[in-house]
Design a protein around this motif. Structure first.
Motif, PDB file in Angstrom:
ATOM      1  N   LYS A  62       0.908  -1.138   0.106  1.00 25.46           N
ATOM      2  CA  LYS A  62       0.014  -0.085  -0.173  1.00 25.46           C
ATOM      3  C   LYS A  62       0.951   1.177  -0.067  1.00 25.46           C
ATOM      4  O   LYS A  62       2.150   1.363   0.818  1.00 25.46           O
ATOM      5  CB  LYS A  62      -0.881   0.004   1.266  1.00 25.46           C
ATOM      6  N   SER A  63       0.545   2.227  -0.845  1.00 25.75           N
ATOM      7  CA  SER A  63       1.406   3.530  -0.786  1.00 25.75           C
ATOM      8  C   SER A  63       0.738   4.469   0.117  1.00 25.75           C
ATOM      9  O   SER A  63      -0.389   4.816   0.355  1.00 25.75           O
ATOM     10  CB  SER A  63       1.165   4.097  -2.392  1.00 25.75           C
ATOM     11  N   VAL A  64       1.823   5.373   0.559  1.00 26.45           N
ATOM     12  CA  VAL A  64       1.441   6.328   1.555  1.00 26.45           C
ATOM     13  C   VAL A  64       2.216   7.516   1.184  1.00 26.45           C
ATOM     14  O   VAL A  64       3.385   7.728   0.881  1.00 26.45           O
ATOM     15  CB  VAL A  64       2.210   6.025   3.052  1.00 26.45           C
ATOM     16  N   TYR A  65       1.300   8.895   1.296  1.00 27.19           N
ATOM     17  CA  TYR A  65       2.043  10.087   1.212  1.00 27.19           C
ATOM     18  C   TYR A  65       1.802  10.710   2.561  1.00 27.19           C
ATOM     19  O   TYR A  65       0.809  10.637   3.126  1.00 27.19           O
ATOM     20  CB  TYR A  65       0.930  10.614   0.179  1.00 27.19           C
ATOM     21  N   LEU A  66       3.237  11.153   3.007  1.00 25.63           N
ATOM     22  CA  LEU A  66       3.195  11.962   4.235  1.00 25.63           C
ATOM     23  C   LEU A  66       3.641  13.109   3.895  1.00 25.63           C
ATOM     24  O   LEU A  66       4.687  13.060   3.316  1.00 25.63           O
ATOM     25  CB  LEU A  66       4.106  10.786   5.065  1.00 25.63           C
ATOM     26  N   GLU A  67       2.844  14.011   4.788  1.00 25.83           N
ATOM     27  CA  GLU A  67       3.353  15.634   4.536  1.00 25.83           C
ATOM     28  C   GLU A  67       3.523  16.089   5.884  1.00 25.83           C
ATOM     29  O   GLU A  67       2.702  15.752   6.833  1.00 25.83           O
ATOM     30  CB  GLU A  67       2.217  16.354   3.759  1.00 25.83           C
ATOM     31  N   THR A  68       4.587  16.667   6.102  1.00 23.41           N
ATOM     32  CA  THR A  68       5.149  17.299   7.388  1.00 23.41           C
ATOM     33  C   THR A  68       4.841  18.672   7.738  1.00 23.41           C
ATOM     34  O   THR A  68       5.418  19.267   6.726  1.00 23.41           O
ATOM     35  CB  THR A  68       6.265  16.549   7.672  1.00 23.41           C
ATOM     36  N   GLY A 127     -15.671   9.653  -4.878  1.00 24.74           N
ATOM     37  CA  GLY A 127     -15.385   8.290  -4.911  1.00 24.74           C
ATOM     38  C   GLY A 127     -13.890   7.942  -4.515  1.00 24.74           C
ATOM     39  O   GLY A 127     -13.781   6.571  -4.525  1.00 24.74           O
ATOM     40  N   SER A 128     -12.916   8.501  -4.051  1.00 25.48           N
ATOM     41  CA  SER A 128     -11.561   8.329  -3.686  1.00 25.48           C
ATOM     42  C   SER A 128     -11.748   7.222  -2.414  1.00 25.48           C
ATOM     43  O   SER A 128     -12.722   7.636  -1.512  1.00 25.48           O
ATOM     44  CB  SER A 128     -10.887   9.377  -3.640  1.00 25.48           C
ATOM     45  N   PRO A 151       0.520  12.972  -3.604  1.00 32.71           N
ATOM     46  CA  PRO A 151      -0.771  12.534  -3.002  1.00 32.71           C
ATOM     47  C   PRO A 151      -1.683  11.838  -4.167  1.00 32.71           C
ATOM     48  O   PRO A 151      -2.439  10.794  -3.479  1.00 32.71           O
ATOM     49  CB  PRO A 151      -1.493  13.593  -2.234  1.00 32.71           C
ATOM     50  N   GLY A 152      -1.633  12.128  -5.052  1.00 30.77           N
ATOM     51  CA  GLY A 152      -2.456  11.628  -6.457  1.00 30.77           C
ATOM     52  C   GLY A 152      -2.737  10.158  -6.221  1.00 30.77           C
ATOM     53  O   GLY A 152      -4.051   9.881  -6.265  1.00 30.77           O
ATOM     54  N   ASP A 153      -1.743   9.203  -6.098  1.00 34.08           N
ATOM     55  CA  ASP A 153      -2.026   7.837  -6.283  1.00 34.08           C
ATOM     56  C   ASP A 153      -1.913   7.139  -4.840  1.00 34.08           C
ATOM     57  O   ASP A 153      -1.869   6.100  -4.939  1.00 34.08           O
ATOM     58  CB  ASP A 153      -1.013   7.115  -7.246  1.00 34.08           C
TER      59      ASP A 153
END
Ligand code: SAH
Ligand code: SF4
Ligand code: F3S
Length: 537
Positions: free
Chosen positions: A25-31, A94-95, A59-61
């Motif tokens: 699973k892919s994670v986008y992490l913003e700090t 729908g995301s 973050p898109g995918d």
């Protein structure tokens, strides 16, 4: 379910379908926020990568979006809220992305934020990050659209009680399990943060940090030294020690042990107790000075050791003496004054006067050659008059800070100031004072920088300069100026720019310490050229 209590089995009887849970699973992490948050994000990344999650840069995918948030000013929270709003729209469209809010805002807001923003699937305060994988696993198995099983973990408020010690030991395990990733770390993997204390006991009246980060807790010195050593083994040459009042570090040995005899983190003394503990005889303690000395002596591969943020009170002469005697400890202090008016300092509950602040600055300048002093200032604190403001200007002139972060007072929920004082300085006045201080500080920074022209300084090279990066992206400008400019910092944290020497790629320079002869300067940086031809490494 929305649960703000500490949950030992929040994931219930659900089991991962494979070891490590959510492989792939892919994670986008913003700090957002301070260095503490940057370090926490690194720990989160290490923790989740070990469980099979993949981190991505956009973050898109993403299957999971995590915002590691800051509550220190309203503006910091607004940034996150606009991102949360955007994800909400995407989810309506729908995301199926899982949205997690972690860090200080999660601690401050907790379940009420989840109620207001149903798009949030999980929240986790900084004192609960050891439980994030469990929370995330839980959220991934839940029908995210239905929001059947949403959890907000806040711990730092309750952790001021008896559960503190055990919970802190869990957090300590997270720090100790740190999976440092040189590919993601700053300056070519050669610069790192190491936490020495968590939380804060000072309760400055404007500040949310004691509420979001919990009680001040000091890590065992052996753990800290080991962490520095491990980082050095992985190629790190610059370490910044982190603590909200970093110079208040003190560890009393033999008083906080696990059942198997390990030292564990211990709750720090309050402002008053700090001095008394220092004076107490008979118990073996590691003071801040001792800790600096140990790291300097035991991990000599660390060529630059710094620490932030210093509290202007209780900075002992022995800590200054260790700095003066240790060539690899940088003569750099970030020691926020906040205001130059005693009336304001009192209302802020800072616990020192302008005179005491200046006494410390004089002591530091006498003890340390070329010491660079940086600070923070708040303008527009309730009741701040033109006279108070003038006093702050006077302080800035007197100290000759190399730079100051200047903030407009922002009332924070839960603090003493918001309850006790009217936010009575109009926004326009705050803005004007802010701009005046920025101007004044720019003049002083330019003066401080000018004194370096003609000298040769060691610069730790960090990156291709922003200007060069912009030019690289612009075909016409690249044609006009093919020369790449690098930037780095002196031991005193002065930003220094120089042209990339012929025959070297940026990557070959990043993470090295290079002597630079300074040829010109401005309010923001020094500019120069390598004093000698760099040797290929
Ligand atoms: N522990 C550090 C500071 C942590 S917060 C210290 O005591 O120095 C970083 C900075 O944010 C503070 O130094 C202060 O200048 C600013 N700040 C904190 N709360 C604020 C508020 N409510 N409004 C405006 N600035 C604030
Ligand atoms: Fe906030 Fe004061 Fe603690 Fe700094 S010392 S974190 S400003 S309460
Ligand atoms: Fe912000 Fe929390 Fe740091 S409130 S400044 S991220 S400690």
């Amino acid at each position: 379910m929305i649960d703000t209590r500490r949950q030992d089995d929040a994931s219930g009887d659900r089991r991962s379908d494979q070891p490590g849970g959510r492989g792939g699973k892919s994670v986008y992490l913003e700090t957002f926020g301070c260095q503490m948050n940057e370090l926490d994000s690194e720990l989160v990344r290490g923790q989740l990568t070990a469980l099979g999650y993949r981190f991505i840069d956009e973050p898109g995918d993403a299957d999971v979006i995590l915002y590691n948030t800051c509550s220190v000013r309203e503006q910091a929270e607004n940034k996150v809220l606009s991102r949360v709003g955007r994800v909400g729209i995407e989810k309506k469209d729908g995301s199926a992305v899982v949205l997690g809010v972690i860090g200080c805002m999660a601690e401050r807001e907790g379940a009420s934020m989840m109620t207001r923003y149903p798009q949030i699937d999980l929240m986790c305060g900084p004192g609960e990050l050891d439980r994030l994988p469990m929370l995330l696993d839980n959220a991934m198995k839940t029908d995210a659209v239905e929001h059947a099983d949403r959890i907000a973990l806040q711990g730092n408020r309750t952790r001021r009680t008896s559960t503190l010690a055990a919970a802190e030991d869990d957090l300590e395990m997270l720090d100790l399990s740190r999976a440092f990733d040189p590919d993601r770390a700053a300056a070519g993997g050669r610069s790192a943060y190491v936490r020495i204390t968590r939380g804060c006991n000072k309760f400055c009246t404007y500040c949310v940090v004691p509420h979001t980060r919990g009680a001040e807790v000091h890590r065992p010195p052996d753990h800290i030294v080991d962490e520095c050593r491990r980082l050095a083994d992985q190629g790190v040459i610059e370490i910044t020690l982190l603590g909200q009042t970093v110079n208040h570090y003190i560890y009393t040995h033999g008083t906080s042990l696990t059942v198997d005899g390990r030292e564990m983190p211990q709750v720090g003394p309050g402002l008053k107790a700090f001095r008394e503990t220092n004076a107490a005889a008979g118990q073996r303690v590691t003071t801040f000075a001792d800790l600096l000395h140990r790291i300097h002596e035991e991990v000599p591969a660390i060529e630059r050791l710094r620490f932030v943020t210093s509290y202007p009170r209780d900075f002992t002469d022995d800590a200054l003496a260790v700095m003066a005697a240790s060539p690899r400890i940088c003569n750099y202090l970030h020691v926020p004054a906040q205001s130059g008016s005693n009336r304001m300092l009192k209302a802020m509950n800072r616990g020192y006067t302008v005179e005491e602040y200046l006494e410390f600055i004089d002591r530091a300048r006498a003890a340390l050659d070329d010491v660079s002093i940086a600070g923070d200032i708040i303008v527009g604190f309730p009741g701040e008059t033109e006279e108070d403001f003038e006093a702050t200007k006077e302080l800035i002139r007197r100290v000759r800070f190399k730079n100051n972060f200047i903030f407009k007072y922002s009332p924070r929920p839960g603090t003493v100031a918001i309850n006790r004082f009217d936010d009575d300085v109009p926004f326009e006045v705050k803005r004007r004072r802010n701009n005046e201080l920025l101007e004044l500080q720019a003049e002083i920074s330019a003066e401080v920088h000018r004194e370096y022209v003609g000298r040769t300084v060691d610069v730790f090279v960090e990156q291709v300069s922003r200007r060069s990066q912009a030019r690289q992206g612009n075909v016409e400008l690249r044609w006009q100026q093919p020369q790449v400019q690098m930037t780095g910092r002196t031991a005193g944290d002065l930003i220094t720019a120089f042209d990339l020497p012929a025959g070297f790629s940026p990557d070959e320079m990043i993470g090295r310490i290079v002597p630079i002869t300074v040829t010109s300067s401005g309010p923001l940086l020094l500019t120069g050229h390598p004093a000698e031809s760099p040797v290929p490494q």
